[in-house]
Motif scaffolding. Structure first.
Motif, mmCIF file in Angstrom:
data_model
loop_
_atom_site.group_PDB
_atom_site.id
_atom_site.type_symbol
_atom_site.label_atom_id
_atom_site.label_comp_id
_atom_site.label_asym_id
_atom_site.label_seq_id
_atom_site.Cartn_x
_atom_site.Cartn_y
_atom_site.Cartn_z
ATOM 1 N N ASP A 111 -16.267 -7.230 -18.721
ATOM 2 C CA ASP A 111 -16.327 -6.664 -20.078
ATOM 3 C C ASP A 111 -16.683 -5.183 -20.083
ATOM 4 N N ARG A 112 -17.661 -4.814 -19.244
ATOM 5 C CA ARG A 112 -18.015 -3.400 -19.153
ATOM 6 C C ARG A 112 -18.765 -3.102 -17.851
ATOM 7 N N ASP A 160 -24.186 2.681 -20.399
ATOM 8 C CA ASP A 160 -22.833 2.133 -20.425
ATOM 9 C C ASP A 160 -21.820 3.195 -20.006
ATOM 10 N N THR A 216 -18.512 2.479 -19.925
ATOM 11 C CA THR A 216 -17.187 2.025 -20.367
ATOM 12 C C THR A 216 -16.795 2.523 -21.755
ATOM 13 N N SER A 229 -15.631 1.491 -25.440
ATOM 14 C CA SER A 229 -15.142 0.252 -26.051
ATOM 15 C C SER A 229 -14.766 -0.706 -24.916
ATOM 16 N N SER A 230 -15.070 -2.001 -25.147
ATOM 17 C CA SER A 230 -15.038 -3.001 -24.068
ATOM 18 C C SER A 230 -13.739 -2.992 -23.248
ATOM 19 N N HIS A 282 -11.788 -5.190 -22.454
ATOM 20 C CA HIS A 282 -10.636 -6.010 -22.895
ATOM 21 C C HIS A 282 -9.676 -5.165 -23.731
ATOM 22 N N LYS A 286 -8.947 -12.739 -25.659
ATOM 23 C CA LYS A 286 -9.359 -11.451 -25.095
ATOM 24 C C LYS A 286 -8.541 -11.217 -23.823
ATOM 25 N N THR A 322 -9.352 -9.798 -21.171
ATOM 26 C CA THR A 322 -10.157 -10.061 -19.973
ATOM 27 C C THR A 322 -10.179 -11.561 -19.639
#
Ligand SMILES: C[S@@+](CC[C@H](N)C(=O)[O-])C[C@H]1O[C@@H](n2cnc3c(N)ncnc32)[C@H](O)[C@@H]1O
Length: 379
Positions: free
Chosen positions: A57-58, A154, A156, A158-159, A161, A175, A177
């Motif tokens: 996800d991140r 973080d 990343t 936005s996630s 996916h 999703k 991912t």
């Protein structure tokens, strides 16, 4: 270069899948806990992990990990970390938090203490009293689990996916991912036929096509850490140009997607164009009970409605019966599906060869796996 520690966050149940991806990227000191895979590397890991990880996800940069039982301890230990290594004078930083089974359980208090400690640290370093916060974004997280504090930034945004190709979707899209992980967990390989007969906006066929053509999932999107000064723009350029040169342009997999809803098929076609894989997926409007299985040793992976998020229960149950009618009698095709419906195997008419517990968002699901015969030479 610095030796850094990272966490790739993931949905519960997908830790081993993300771990395998991280091993392939040759990062070091890999270990897993619930919903997280830890690993180490230098700054180049940030572009590599963000651009290449398909099921995570991140990617979080670990700034520190320590035990804390009081607010004083949380403040002092946070303040002692090297925040200025990453956050510049003009950095726009803010703190989010979570706390599970810990003495420091008030999340708003923990967030504000961590923010104060970081401000104190940076004030001393930059010799200023006020932070304009006009620069790049630094989303800091204080996560406390059983009194162990993990402070991360973080990398990343936005996630992961959000690959960037899906700008239209049906009511309950998968999703990207999770779609990628379902494919990873199957026996599908790029030279076997791939079919998703309830494809909606096309996520599973598009992810399969991207895997077959070796298109890195994050190749054409932006990440928050691209704005960070201490990762030279050249690192991002190098990872992207290598990813472009690694695309398998000469290979065209056989991938099919169908759905009863013509609007969904329109969206799927549009999304496939965005992802640059429209040349290798054949989409068509078709109800499930009219599909025919062309060729041998194909793999069907689907995400049908499960009435919880969409669909009428009776229609859903008939669809599951049709799945069994079509796939049970074919010896070479493998069939995989996710659903939260407890009676799936009964409706399908056969016990799955393997069942795996996963989550689709907050919904607990099972991944039912029915294995066909192996191809004579499994390439
Ligand atoms: C959960 S959605 C699939 C979402 C898809 N994986 C995505 O990411 O967009 C389920 C899909 O099944 C389709 N569907 C429902 N009943 C069907 C049937 N009998 N035959 C074919 N498709 C059906 C719906 O139109 C819907 O698009």
């Amino acid at each position: 270069m610095l030796q850094l520690k990272f966490i790739a966050t993931t949905t519960f149940g997908l830790e081993a899948t993300v771990k395998r991806e991280i091993q392939k990227l040759e990062f070091e000191n890999i270990s897993t806990t619930d919903g997280a895979v830890y690993f180490t590397g230098n700054e180049t890991v940030i572009p590599k992990a963000n651009i290449h990880l398909r099921s995570a996800d991140r990617v979080l940069l670990v700034m520190g990990q320590f035990k804390a039982f009081s607010f004083d301890e949380l403040f002092e230990k946070t303040k002692s970390l090297n925040w200025s290594d990453w956050i510049p004078k003009e950095g726009n930083f803010y703190v989010t938090g979570k706390s599970i089974k810990s003495q420091l359980y008030s999340v708003p208090d923990c967030q504000s203490i961590v923010e104060k400690a970081i401000v104190e640290n940076l004030k001393k370093k930059y010799k200023i009293d006020w932070f304009e916060k006009t620069g790049a974004l630094y989303k800091i997280q204080v996560a406390i689990l059983k009194d162990v504090v993990t402070l991360t930034i973080d990398t990343t945004g936005s996630s992961l996916h959000k690959r960037g190709y899906r700008d239209s979707a049906v009511i309950a899209p998968l999703k990207e991912t999770l779609a990628s992980a379902l494919i990873e967990l199957s026996f599908w390989k790029k030279d076997r036929i791939f079919l998703d007969p309830t494809c909606g906006s096309g996520t599973l066929p598009i992810e399969a096509a991207m895997i077959a053509k070796n298109i890195a999932p994050g190749i054409s999107r932006k990440f928050v850490s691209e704005e960070w000064k201490n990762i030279p723009a050249q690192y991002w350029k190098d990872v992207r140009s290598k990813a472009y040169s690694d695309i398998n342009v000469d290979f065209t997999p056989e991938i099919f997607g169908s759905d009863i809803n013509p609007k969904a098929i329109e969206m799927a076609k549009h999304n496939a164009v965005n992802a640059g894989v429209d040349d290798c997926i054949r989409f068509e409007t078709k109800p499930f009970n009219e599909i025919t299985l062309k060729g041998d040793y194909g793999v069907c992976i689907c995400n049908p409605p499960y009435a919880e998020r969409m669909g009428i229960l009776e229609d859903v149950e008939n669809l599951y019966r049709d799945m069994g009618k079509i796939f049970r009698k074919n010896k070479t095709w493998s069939f995989y599906t996710i659903t939260s419906h407890e009676e799936f195997e009964k409706l399908y008419g056969k016990k799955a060869d393997k069942k795996r517990k996963l989550f689709n968002g907050n919904v607990k699901i099972d991944y039912y796996q029915y294995y066909g015969l192996k191809p004579p030479v499994d390439k």
